[in-house]
Design an enzyme around this catalytic site. Structure first.
Site, PDB file in Angstrom:
ATOM      1  N   ASN A 197       0.872  -1.175   0.000  1.00  0.00           N
ATOM      2  CA  ASN A 197       0.000   0.000   0.000  1.00  0.00           C
ATOM      3  C   ASN A 197       0.905   1.221   0.000  1.00  0.00           C
ATOM      4  O   ASN A 197       1.483   1.567   1.022  1.00  0.00           O
ATOM      5  CB  ASN A 197      -0.886  -0.013   1.263  1.00  0.00           C
ATOM      6  CG  ASN A 197      -1.707   1.267   1.383  1.00  0.00           C
ATOM      7  OD1 ASN A 197      -1.905   1.983   0.398  1.00  0.00           O
ATOM      8  ND2 ASN A 197      -2.185   1.551   2.591  1.00  0.00           N
ATOM      9  N   TRP A 198       1.028   1.839  -1.175  1.00  0.00           N
ATOM     10  CA  TRP A 198       1.958   2.965  -1.298  1.00  0.00           C
ATOM     11  C   TRP A 198       1.421   4.229  -0.613  1.00  0.00           C
ATOM     12  O   TRP A 198       2.138   5.188  -0.449  1.00  0.00           O
ATOM     13  CB  TRP A 198       2.202   3.276  -2.777  1.00  0.00           C
ATOM     14  CG  TRP A 198       3.043   2.277  -3.509  1.00  0.00           C
ATOM     15  CD1 TRP A 198       3.500   1.064  -3.059  1.00  0.00           C
ATOM     16  CD2 TRP A 198       3.564   2.419  -4.840  1.00  0.00           C
ATOM     17  NE1 TRP A 198       4.247   0.449  -4.027  1.00  0.00           N
ATOM     18  CE2 TRP A 198       4.308   1.252  -5.125  1.00  0.00           C
ATOM     19  CE3 TRP A 198       3.464   3.411  -5.826  1.00  0.00           C
ATOM     20  CZ2 TRP A 198       4.949   1.060  -6.347  1.00  0.00           C
ATOM     21  CZ3 TRP A 198       4.104   3.224  -7.046  1.00  0.00           C
ATOM     22  CH2 TRP A 198       4.829   2.063  -7.296  1.00  0.00           C
ATOM     23  N   LYS A 199       0.142   4.223  -0.251  1.00  0.00           N
ATOM     24  CA  LYS A 199      -0.509   5.424   0.322  1.00  0.00           C
ATOM     25  C   LYS A 199      -0.291   6.610  -0.634  1.00  0.00           C
ATOM     26  O   LYS A 199      -0.292   6.416  -1.838  1.00  0.00           O
ATOM     27  CB  LYS A 199       0.017   5.703   1.726  1.00  0.00           C
ATOM     28  CG  LYS A 199       0.045   4.458   2.617  1.00  0.00           C
ATOM     29  CD  LYS A 199       0.215   4.771   4.057  1.00  0.00           C
ATOM     30  CE  LYS A 199       0.463   3.469   4.829  1.00  0.00           C
ATOM     31  NZ  LYS A 199       0.154   3.549   6.232  1.00  0.00           N
ATOM     32  N   HIS A 220      -9.456   1.294   4.619  1.00  0.00           N
ATOM     33  CA  HIS A 220      -8.188   1.405   5.368  1.00  0.00           C
ATOM     34  C   HIS A 220      -8.414   2.298   6.594  1.00  0.00           C
ATOM     35  O   HIS A 220      -9.204   3.236   6.550  1.00  0.00           O
ATOM     36  CB  HIS A 220      -7.110   2.003   4.459  1.00  0.00           C
ATOM     37  CG  HIS A 220      -5.736   1.917   5.044  1.00  0.00           C
ATOM     38  ND1 HIS A 220      -5.287   2.817   5.983  1.00  0.00           N
ATOM     39  CD2 HIS A 220      -4.729   1.025   4.837  1.00  0.00           C
ATOM     40  CE1 HIS A 220      -4.044   2.472   6.325  1.00  0.00           C
ATOM     41  NE2 HIS A 220      -3.687   1.397   5.641  1.00  0.00           N
ATOM     42  N   GLU A 226      -5.665  -5.180  10.361  1.00  0.00           N
ATOM     43  CA  GLU A 226      -4.627  -4.184  10.615  1.00  0.00           C
ATOM     44  C   GLU A 226      -4.923  -3.459  11.927  1.00  0.00           C
ATOM     45  O   GLU A 226      -5.729  -2.520  11.945  1.00  0.00           O
ATOM     46  CB  GLU A 226      -4.601  -3.165   9.488  1.00  0.00           C
ATOM     47  CG  GLU A 226      -4.313  -3.746   8.129  1.00  0.00           C
ATOM     48  CD  GLU A 226      -3.649  -2.727   7.220  1.00  0.00           C
ATOM     49  OE1 GLU A 226      -2.522  -2.969   6.811  1.00  0.00           O
ATOM     50  OE2 GLU A 226      -4.255  -1.677   6.949  1.00  0.00           O
ATOM     51  N   GLY A 277       2.076   2.168  10.546  1.00  0.00           N
ATOM     52  CA  GLY A 277       2.955   3.325  10.384  1.00  0.00           C
ATOM     53  C   GLY A 277       3.654   3.745  11.664  1.00  0.00           C
ATOM     54  O   GLY A 277       4.252   4.818  11.730  1.00  0.00           O
ATOM     55  N   SER A 337       3.182  -2.293  10.174  1.00  0.00           N
ATOM     56  CA  SER A 337       4.644  -2.273  10.323  1.00  0.00           C
ATOM     57  C   SER A 337       5.294  -3.614  10.004  1.00  0.00           C
ATOM     58  O   SER A 337       6.310  -3.983  10.595  1.00  0.00           O
ATOM     59  CB  SER A 337       5.040  -1.797  11.732  1.00  0.00           C
ATOM     60  OG  SER A 337       4.563  -0.477  11.957  1.00  0.00           O
ATOM     61  N   GLY A 346       2.736  -1.199   4.211  1.00  0.00           N
ATOM     62  CA  GLY A 346       2.805   0.232   3.894  1.00  0.00           C
ATOM     63  C   GLY A 346       4.238   0.662   3.633  1.00  0.00           C
ATOM     64  O   GLY A 346       4.775   0.472   2.542  1.00  0.00           O
ATOM     65  N   GLY A 347       4.876   1.217   4.660  1.00  0.00           N
ATOM     66  CA  GLY A 347       6.212   1.801   4.524  1.00  0.00           C
ATOM     67  C   GLY A 347       7.213   0.925   3.785  1.00  0.00           C
ATOM     68  O   GLY A 347       7.923   1.401   2.879  1.00  0.00           O
TER      69      GLY A 347
HETATM   70  C1  PEP Z   1      -0.806  -0.012   5.724  1.00  0.00           C
HETATM   71  O1  PEP Z   1      -0.703   1.045   5.125  1.00  0.00           O
HETATM   72  O2  PEP Z   1      -1.790  -0.725   5.527  1.00  0.00           O
HETATM   73  C2  PEP Z   1       0.248  -0.402   6.666  1.00  0.00           C
HETATM   74  C3  PEP Z   1       0.172  -1.561   7.257  1.00  0.00           C
HETATM   75  O3  PEP Z   1       1.278   0.478   6.834  1.00  0.00           O
HETATM   76  P1  PEP Z   1       2.696   0.177   7.557  1.00  0.00           P
HETATM   77  O4  PEP Z   1       3.194  -1.111   6.992  1.00  0.00           O
HETATM   78  O5  PEP Z   1       3.556   1.349   7.188  1.00  0.00           O
HETATM   79  O6  PEP Z   1       2.419   0.080   9.008  1.00  0.00           O
END
Ligand code: PEP
Length: 250
Positions: A9-11, A94, A166, A172, A212, A233-234
């Protein structure tokens, strides 16, 4: 055991040029995996992502879609506008959309229905906040998100849906749920799906963990029996890190 589904998920990250660099770097790194690889990119990067991944094992998703096919909904995107350009998946509900943009279980349901009707595969996100977990309300919240957010979803439709568990406190933040916490929560969620749809459908349902997850912790998480993949995400913004997650479980 099922193969895993790993979705990035590039956001709200990556210009078209950065998209080209990231996808070009990613393609050779994940080409040999048996796992399903998806990247969910900003709207402006979708066409480029579809074009660059053509003929590869990388699938492309969007990060939202509306429940109507057209109309006065400024800033929204219709599901058919996504399928028209070759998008296959869409993230729905999300926690960032629930927290900052007023998404509710009812709008999650409406968006999921519309996505399915257009032939998209929704990745529907659920998860509790830290207050809810610490207040002993995790199960109540997850149960509500499943029962309300999937109210009109049939067992046939469920086959085309991926669920992402999640925990909001892990997204994040760099704080990951432990392997056991993630597995236990997903076991609970699968049990709620089993009550509604039966054990066979619940067992077949893909439930990812997100929060994360990265190249360092993916192996432990992805080897837990209940965890069918990850929403990343990240770590999905760096080709080598995302590829390491994709390959953490063979
Ligand atoms: C997400 O955006 O769904 C996510 C899990 O982000 P991150 O991995 O950065 O916590």
């Amino acid at each position: 055991m099922k193969n895993k589904i790993i979705a990035g998920n590039w956001k709200m990250n990556n210009t078209r040029e950065q998209t080209e660099q990231l996808i070009t770097a990613l393609i050779p790194l994940v080409q040999d995996t048996n796992n399903t690889v998806i990247i969910c990119v900003p709207f402006t990067d979708l066409c480029k992502a579809v074009k660059l991944t053509k003929g590869t094992n990388i699938h492309v998703g969007a990060q939202n879609c509306h429940w109507k096919e057209s109309g006065a909904f400024t800033g929204e995107i219709a599901p058919s506008m996504l399928t028209e350009i070759g998008v296959e998946y869409v993230v729905i509900g999300h926690s960032e959309r629930r927290t900052y943009f007023g998404e509710t279980d009812a709008t999650v349901l409406a968006r999921t229905k519309a996505a399915l009707n257009a032939g998209l595969k929704p990745i529907v996100c659920i998860g509790e906040t830290l207050d809810e977990r610490n207040g002993g309300r995790m199960e109540e919240v997850l149960r509500r998100q499943v029962l309300e957010g999937f109210k009109d979803i049939s067992v046939q439709e469920l086959e085309h849906i991926i669920v992402a568990y999640e925990p909001v406190w892990a997204i994040g933040t760099g704080v990951t749920a432990t392997d056991e916490q993630a597995d236990e929560a997903i076991r609970f969620v699968r049990g709620v799906f089993a009550e509604k749809y039966g054990k066979a459908a619940a067992d077949a349902l893909y439930i990812q963990y997100g929060g994360s997850m990265n190249d360092k912790n993916a192996e432990g998480l992805l080897n837990m029996p209940q965890i069918d993949g990850g929403l990343i995400g990240g770590a999905s913004l760096v080709a080598e890190k995302f590829a390491a997650v994709v390959k953490a479980h063979i």
